[in-house]
Design a protein around this motif. Structure first.
Motif, PDB file in Angstrom:
ATOM      1  N   MET A   1      -3.160 -56.991  12.125  1.00 40.02           N
ATOM      2  CA  MET A   1      -1.745 -56.777  12.437  1.00 40.02           C
ATOM      3  C   MET A   1      -1.011 -56.206  11.221  1.00 40.02           C
ATOM      4  SD  MET A   1       1.088 -59.583  13.704  1.00 40.02           S
ATOM      5  CE  MET A   1       0.881 -60.595  12.244  1.00 40.02           C
ATOM      6  N   VAL A   2      -1.265 -56.771  10.042  1.00 43.35           N
ATOM      7  CA  VAL A   2      -0.582 -56.317   8.836  1.00 43.35           C
ATOM      8  C   VAL A   2      -1.076 -54.933   8.416  1.00 43.35           C
ATOM      9  CG1 VAL A   2      -0.193 -56.816   6.397  1.00 43.35           C
ATOM     10  CG2 VAL A   2      -0.063 -58.651   8.072  1.00 43.35           C
TER      11      VAL A   2
ATOM     12  N   GLN B   1       0.571 -51.862   9.911  1.00 40.39           N
ATOM     13  CA  GLN B   1       1.983 -51.600   9.631  1.00 40.39           C
ATOM     14  C   GLN B   1       2.149 -50.393   8.715  1.00 40.39           C
ATOM     15  OE1 GLN B   1       4.357 -53.454  11.274  1.00 40.39           O
ATOM     16  NE2 GLN B   1       2.519 -54.299  12.195  1.00 40.39           N
ATOM     17  N   GLU B   2       3.067 -49.545   9.072  1.00 38.93           N
ATOM     18  CA  GLU B   2       3.446 -48.407   8.229  1.00 38.93           C
ATOM     19  C   GLU B   2       3.962 -48.943   6.900  1.00 38.93           C
ATOM     20  OE1 GLU B   2       4.240 -44.280   7.613  1.00 38.93           O
ATOM     21  OE2 GLU B   2       3.606 -45.119   9.531  1.00 38.93           O
TER      22      GLU B   2
ATOM     23  N   CYS C   1       2.212 -50.564   4.550  1.00 38.18           N
ATOM     24  CA  CYS C   1       1.339 -51.558   3.936  1.00 38.18           C
ATOM     25  C   CYS C   1       0.163 -50.806   3.329  1.00 38.18           C
ATOM     26  CB  CYS C   1       0.848 -52.573   4.962  1.00 38.18           C
ATOM     27  SG  CYS C   1      -0.240 -53.821   4.225  1.00 38.18           S
TER      28      CYS C   1
ATOM     29  N   THR D   1      -0.389 -58.896   0.121  1.00 37.47           N
ATOM     30  CA  THR D   1      -0.203 -57.548   0.658  1.00 37.47           C
ATOM     31  C   THR D   1       0.654 -56.731  -0.303  1.00 37.47           C
ATOM     32  OG1 THR D   1       1.685 -58.326   1.974  1.00 37.47           O
ATOM     33  CG2 THR D   1      -0.443 -58.235   3.072  1.00 37.47           C
TER      34      THR D   1
ATOM     35  N   TRP E   1       3.238 -53.366  -0.406  1.00 33.85           N
ATOM     36  CA  TRP E   1       4.100 -52.558   0.458  1.00 33.85           C
ATOM     37  C   TRP E   1       4.754 -51.456  -0.365  1.00 33.85           C
ATOM     38  CZ3 TRP E   1       4.253 -53.748   5.633  1.00 33.85           C
ATOM     39  CH2 TRP E   1       3.636 -54.949   5.988  1.00 33.85           C
TER      40      TRP E   1
ATOM     41  N   ALA F   1       9.862 -50.871   4.098  1.00 30.45           N
ATOM     42  CA  ALA F   1       8.609 -50.965   4.853  1.00 30.45           C
ATOM     43  C   ALA F   1       8.307 -52.420   5.202  1.00 30.45           C
ATOM     44  CB  ALA F   1       7.462 -50.358   4.047  1.00 30.45           C
TER      45      ALA F   1
ATOM     46  N   ALA G   1      10.546 -53.561   8.001  1.00 34.36           N
ATOM     47  CA  ALA G   1      10.124 -53.044   9.302  1.00 34.36           C
ATOM     48  C   ALA G   1       9.076 -53.965   9.930  1.00 34.36           C
ATOM     49  CB  ALA G   1       9.577 -51.627   9.153  1.00 34.36           C
ATOM     50  N   PHE G   2       8.276 -54.607   9.101  1.00 37.43           N
ATOM     51  CA  PHE G   2       7.274 -55.559   9.585  1.00 37.43           C
ATOM     52  C   PHE G   2       7.873 -56.946   9.810  1.00 37.43           C
ATOM     53  CE2 PHE G   2       4.390 -58.960   7.927  1.00 37.43           C
ATOM     54  CZ  PHE G   2       3.641 -59.120   9.073  1.00 37.43           C
TER      55      PHE G   2
ATOM     56  N   TRP H   1      13.077 -60.711   5.698  1.00 34.10           N
ATOM     57  CA  TRP H   1      11.762 -60.288   5.213  1.00 34.10           C
ATOM     58  C   TRP H   1      11.191 -61.185   4.125  1.00 34.10           C
ATOM     59  CZ3 TRP H   1      11.341 -58.896   0.072  1.00 34.10           C
ATOM     60  CH2 TRP H   1      12.538 -58.620  -0.604  1.00 34.10           C
TER      61      TRP H   1
END
Length: 99
Positions: free
Chosen positions: A29-30, A33-34, A36, A56, A58, A63, A66-67, A72
């Protein structure tokens, strides 16, 4: 660049279930993501309570938002993992130039 460190302690006996969730659901899933750029996961073999970490990277806070949404800085917890988690920590760091 933003580094996100998601660390959890899971309830004893839930280690295998949580590890499966991370490998089969969380990481894919991660990674999808755009923005990551990197995902690393690990588990502690040396703590008294089962503990996992997902780190992770980013491209930007945008960005990451967005996730994770407007909050966030809080952990993203999927409903199917909630009952496995005893404690959740989520921290963020701005990368520094290390040469």
């Amino acid at each position: 660049m933003v580094i996100r460190v998601f660390r959890v302690r899971v309830h004893p006996g839930k280690e295998d279930e949580f590890e499966r969730f991370v490998v089969e659901t969380g990481i894919p899933m991660v990674k999808a993501q755009e923005g990551c750029t990197h995902v690393t996961a690990g588990k502690s073999r040396w703590s008294e309570q089962p503990e996992f970490v997902v780190v992770t990277h980013w491209r930007s806070v945008d960005a990451l938002q967005a996730f994770a949404g407007p909050d966030w800085q809080k952990a993203v917890i999927e409903p199917e993992e909630e009952d496995m988690l005893a404690e959740v920590f989520c921290d963020h760091y701005e990368t520094i130039d290390t040469g």
